[in-house]
Design an enzyme around this catalytic site. Structure first.
Site, PDB file in Angstrom:
ATOM      1  N   CYS A  48      25.611  53.506 -11.936  1.00 14.72           N
ATOM      2  CA  CYS A  48      25.646  53.421 -10.476  1.00 14.72           C
ATOM      3  C   CYS A  48      26.742  52.442 -10.052  1.00 14.72           C
ATOM      4  O   CYS A  48      27.052  51.481 -10.759  1.00 14.72           O
ATOM      5  CB  CYS A  48      24.294  52.946  -9.930  1.00 14.72           C
ATOM      6  N   ASP A  50      26.513  50.332  -7.793  1.00 14.28           N
ATOM      7  CA  ASP A  50      25.860  49.099  -7.329  1.00 14.28           C
ATOM      8  C   ASP A  50      26.463  47.853  -7.994  1.00 14.28           C
ATOM      9  O   ASP A  50      26.586  47.784  -9.220  1.00 14.28           O
ATOM     10  CB  ASP A  50      24.358  49.192  -7.663  1.00 14.28           C
ATOM     11  N   ARG A  52      25.298  45.116  -8.575  1.00 13.13           N
ATOM     12  CA  ARG A  52      24.383  44.343  -9.430  1.00 13.13           C
ATOM     13  C   ARG A  52      24.216  44.942 -10.813  1.00 13.13           C
ATOM     14  O   ARG A  52      23.443  44.432 -11.624  1.00 13.13           O
ATOM     15  CB  ARG A  52      23.003  44.245  -8.742  1.00 13.13           C
ATOM     16  N   HIS A 104      19.300  52.580 -12.393  1.00 10.85           N
ATOM     17  CA  HIS A 104      18.620  51.287 -12.239  1.00 10.85           C
ATOM     18  C   HIS A 104      17.496  51.419 -11.216  1.00 10.85           C
ATOM     19  O   HIS A 104      17.578  52.226 -10.285  1.00 10.85           O
ATOM     20  CB  HIS A 104      19.612  50.192 -11.824  1.00 10.85           C
ATOM     21  N   CYS A 107      17.376  51.561  -6.811  1.00  9.25           N
ATOM     22  CA  CYS A 107      18.669  52.157  -6.458  1.00  9.25           C
ATOM     23  C   CYS A 107      18.672  52.618  -4.992  1.00  9.25           C
ATOM     24  O   CYS A 107      17.834  53.437  -4.586  1.00  9.25           O
ATOM     25  CB  CYS A 107      18.979  53.333  -7.383  1.00  9.25           C
TER      26      CYS A 107
HETATM   27 CO    CO Z   1      22.137  52.407  -7.414  1.00 12.60          CO
END
Ligand code: CO
Length: 220
Positions: A48, A50, A52, A104, A107
């Protein structure tokens, strides 16, 4: 402005970069020089976007060790020329041995796909995740807690994308050539920084439903 010191808001990043490069070269002065000549990563990471979920850091790999593709909610679509190009290069040129699809929990993309608010451009992307939900609607609807249901969809989405990787002719041709290649599904916990293997490793076309199995056309 004339005469005044203009400090870019990005200056700290450039400074971090300088220190990072210095740190690595302290351990291995020829590190970057060697890497600039070639890369031979054994792994392709599909994760992803993302912030993080930083691929290399999570698995403790250095530059040159992990080929990475990231998008919203780690979705693999066979008409996505970006993802397919990455996959082809990784499998056919770099000859990676392992592909890791890593989703994750928590999400945002998966959560958005569970809702019905129109968000614009991304709606068509999130539709792929809605399709995963619909396929598993009975099991998912039975999970009463909202965030537990979202987390289960995060796992099911990873599993669906593992199979989407396997359904490509890129991966199936590699297997047909006898190339060693496994496709794995992982999920990362934002709350503890730990990765969990979803145990959906696929390493041959015989593990796929017949309708998705491909073989080269026979020539007369
Ligand atoms: Co995500």
């Amino acid at each position: 402005m004339c005469g005044s010191e203009h400090v870019s808001p990005l200056a700290p990043l450039i400074e971090n970069n300088r220190q990072w490069s210095e740190r690595i070269r302290k351990d291995d002065p020829a590190f970057f020089e060697k890497l600039s000549r070639q890369q031979s990563p054994e792994y392709l990471w599909i994760g992803c976007a993302d912030s993080r979920v930083p691929a290399n850091e999570i698995v403790g790999l250095l530059p040159g060790e992990l080929f990475v593709h990231r998008n919203v909610a780690n979705v693999v679509v066979h008409t996505d020329t970006n993802c397919m190009s990455v996959l082809q290069f990784a499998v056919e040129v770099l000859r990676v041995k392992h592909i890791i699809v890593c989703g994750h929990y928590g999400c945002g993309g998966v959560r958005a796909a569970m809702g019905s608010t129109e968000l614009g451009m991304i709606d068509s992307w999130l539709r792929h995740i809605k399709d995963v939900y619909f396929r598993h609607r009975e099991a998912l609807d039975a999970v009463r807690d909202d965030s537990a249901r979202a987390d289960r969809l995060c796992e099911l989405n990873v599993i669906a994308q593992v199979y989407n990787v396997c359904y490509t002719t890129i991966v199936q041709n590699a297997w047909a050539r006898g190339q060693q290649l496994t496709v794995n599904g992982w999920i990362y916990g934002l709350h503890d920084g730990l990765v969990q293997d979803l145990k959906v490793s696929v390493s041959g076309a015989d593990q796929l439903p017949p309708v998705y199995r491909m073989r080269a056309p026979e020539h007369a």
